[in-house]
Design an enzyme around this catalytic site. Structure first.
Site, short mmCIF file in Angstrom:
data_model
loop_
_atom_site.label_atom_id
_atom_site.label_comp_id
_atom_site.label_asym_id
_atom_site.label_seq_id
_atom_site.Cartn_x
_atom_site.Cartn_y
_atom_site.Cartn_z
N ARG A 68 -2.16 -1.35 -9.13
CA ARG A 68 -2.99 -1.07 -10.31
C ARG A 68 -2.11 -0.77 -11.52
O ARG A 68 -1.03 -0.20 -11.38
CB ARG A 68 -3.92 0.12 -10.03
CG ARG A 68 -5.07 -0.19 -9.10
CD ARG A 68 -5.91 1.04 -8.86
NE ARG A 68 -5.14 2.07 -8.16
CZ ARG A 68 -5.61 3.29 -7.87
NH1 ARG A 68 -6.83 3.63 -8.25
NH2 ARG A 68 -4.86 4.16 -7.23
N GLY B 175 -10.23 -0.43 2.71
CA GLY B 175 -11.18 -0.76 1.64
C GLY B 175 -11.22 0.31 0.58
O GLY B 175 -12.25 0.94 0.36
N LYS C 79 3.06 11.31 -2.04
CA LYS C 79 3.89 11.98 -1.05
C LYS C 79 3.13 12.14 0.26
O LYS C 79 1.95 12.42 0.27
CB LYS C 79 4.31 13.35 -1.56
CG LYS C 79 5.60 13.37 -2.39
CD LYS C 79 6.02 14.81 -2.66
CE LYS C 79 7.42 14.86 -3.25
NZ LYS C 79 7.58 14.09 -4.47
N LYS C 80 3.86 11.99 1.35
CA LYS C 80 3.32 12.29 2.67
C LYS C 80 3.65 13.76 2.97
O LYS C 80 4.81 14.16 2.97
CB LYS C 80 3.95 11.39 3.72
CG LYS C 80 3.45 11.60 5.12
CD LYS C 80 2.08 11.04 5.32
CE LYS C 80 2.06 9.53 5.28
NZ LYS C 80 0.71 8.97 5.49
N ALA D 130 1.76 3.73 1.72
CA ALA D 130 2.76 3.91 2.78
C ALA D 130 2.90 2.64 3.61
O ALA D 130 4.01 2.20 3.93
CB ALA D 130 2.39 5.09 3.66
N TYR E 138 -14.64 8.86 10.06
CA TYR E 138 -13.78 7.89 10.74
C TYR E 138 -14.47 7.43 12.03
O TYR E 138 -15.24 8.18 12.62
CB TYR E 138 -12.43 8.55 11.06
CG TYR E 138 -11.28 7.59 11.22
CD1 TYR E 138 -10.86 6.81 10.16
CD2 TYR E 138 -10.62 7.46 12.44
CE1 TYR E 138 -9.79 5.93 10.29
CE2 TYR E 138 -9.55 6.59 12.59
CZ TYR E 138 -9.15 5.82 11.51
OH TYR E 138 -8.10 4.94 11.65
N TRP F 152 -7.24 -3.06 12.89
CA TRP F 152 -7.27 -1.60 13.03
C TRP F 152 -6.23 -1.22 14.08
O TRP F 152 -6.36 -1.58 15.24
CB TRP F 152 -8.66 -1.15 13.45
CG TRP F 152 -8.85 0.34 13.52
CD1 TRP F 152 -8.19 1.28 12.80
CD2 TRP F 152 -9.79 1.04 14.35
NE1 TRP F 152 -8.65 2.54 13.12
CE2 TRP F 152 -9.62 2.41 14.07
CE3 TRP F 152 -10.73 0.64 15.29
CZ2 TRP F 152 -10.38 3.40 14.71
CZ3 TRP F 152 -11.48 1.61 15.92
CH2 TRP F 152 -11.31 2.97 15.63
N MET F 153 -5.19 -0.50 13.65
CA MET F 153 -4.07 -0.19 14.54
C MET F 153 -4.51 0.61 15.75
O MET F 153 -3.99 0.42 16.86
CB MET F 153 -3.00 0.59 13.76
CG MET F 153 -1.68 0.74 14.51
SD MET F 153 -0.85 -0.86 14.72
CE MET F 153 -0.20 -0.69 16.38
#
Length: 365
Positions: free
Chosen positions: A203, A274, A357-358, A182, A81, A298-299
């Site tokens: 998809r 991406g 799921k988160k 999400a 990241y 980008w937040m």
């Protein structure tokens, strides 16, 4: 009462007060999830004891209630990241907690207030955090734990992309891929609240009907597979649907190109992910003859650049209002006890299915 008995009672009271004073002076004991090198989270993350010091002048101590595990958290630990923390680092960017102690100069907040961190990289995977009062946002207690814990990433990303690139009004159309993500689910719900129509690309899969029904229940106007997007005529039918003014892309490659074909003249495509790991290819004609605008978002950067802006706090206010009014709900999730953090990390890295799921760490114990 005898003199001896009085001395014993005084001694017990003094010992108790002294013990409490020592505890307050020494801070709050707890645990944190730490890593000292980049690598696979299961291998490099370990749990260790820690003491969170009593708050200084403008600080508060927050006891964490819940903290999600996001893909960006995994990528950060892996070193993939853009944000590179200093080691040793505490993992986690989002969460919600309760103030348990305040510094002498803090007047805007009080013990018992529920807050969320306003900065990324603060390390939310720990039982206690010492933060500046400027780094937390007080939230109403009626806001659900899941909504609060996951507020600052996906809902904010969806909100800003819908707000900042095109002036959308009721009846307008947007198109997005990765619609079951999400962020995609937040886009659908916010658009429903604003009266904006959504065309949602997913998809193909075995349970496509179930997924389509799920997204339509959130407010999706249309749900199409990538294959259906190539041949759809929904934008050509008279009176059915206007061409999209905005496209939101988190996939890239051919999928992004197909969305671009349907954008209205002067529209915008915003790329914020991406997943296909394929480049976004823009035809020359799209730039010259359709005058399309191609942007990225980008937040993390937006939050840093707008840390104290009125736009940021108006965004939080509107999102929280949507959540407390049941217009915007938290993600499908599973709470996992903090002690079982490895289970939550592994499941986040291998999640599959219709709606991922988160996994959220719970500090209730």
């Amino acid at each position: 009462m005898s003199s001896t008995a009085s001395k014993k009672i005084f001694s017990l009271l003094f010992s108790s007060q002294l013990s409490n004073s020592i505890r307050l002076m020494s801070g709050f004991s707890g645990h944190k999830l730490v890593y000292s090198e980049f690598g696979e989270p299961i291998k490099v993350i370990h749990k260790e004891e820690c003491i969170t010091e009593a708050p200084k002048n403008n600080d508060v101590v927050v006891k964490m209630i819940a903290a999600p595990i996001n893909p960006a958290d995994i990528n950060t630990i892996q070193g993939k990241y853009p944000v590179k923390p200093k080691f040793p680092a505490v993992a986690g960017n989002e969460g919600v907690g309760e103030i348990v102690s305040i510094g002498p100069n803090v007047t805007e907040l009080k013990v018992g207030d529920r807050v969320i961190p306003l900065q990324s990289g603060l390390g939310t995977w720990r039982t206690h955090m010492s933060l500046s009062k400027e780094d937390v946002l007080k939230i109403p207690k009626e806001l659900g734990i899941i909504e609060a814990a996951t507020l600052t990433v996906n809902p904010c990303t969806a909100y800003r992309m819908l707000k900042d690139f095109e002036s959308l009004k009721p009846g307008d159309t947007i198109i997005q891929n990765g619609a079951n993500s999400a962020c995609g689910q937040n886009v659908i719900q916010i658009c429903r609240a604003w009266g904006v129509r959504t065309v949602n690309i997913v998809r193909n899969r075995q349970n496509l009907t179930e997924l389509s029904d799920y997204l339509k229940n959130l407010g999706a106007t249309h749900v199409l597979t990538e294959e259906e997007l190539r041949t759809t005529s929904i934008f050509k039918k008279s009176g059915d649907l206007s061409k999209p003014k905005l496209a939101l892309n988190c996939v890239g490659g051919q999928n992004a190109l197909e969305m671009l074909r349907h954008l209205d003249n002067n529209g915008s495509m915003v790329t914020y992910g991406g997943m296909s790991r394929e480049p976004v290819i823009i035809p020359t004609s799209a730039l010259i003859f359709k005058n399309l605008k191609i942007k990225g978002f980008w937040m993390t950067r937006w939050s840093k650049d707008n840390a104290s802006s009125i736009d940021r706090f108006e965004m939080f206010e509107e999102l929280i209002s949507m959540m407390t009014n049941n217009e915007l709900r938290g993600p499908s999730h599973k709470m996992v006890d903090f002690d079982n953090f490895k289970e939550a990390i592994m499941n986040t890295m291998t999640v599959k299915g219709m709606i991922g799921k988160k996994y959220i760490l719970s500090f209730s114990n």
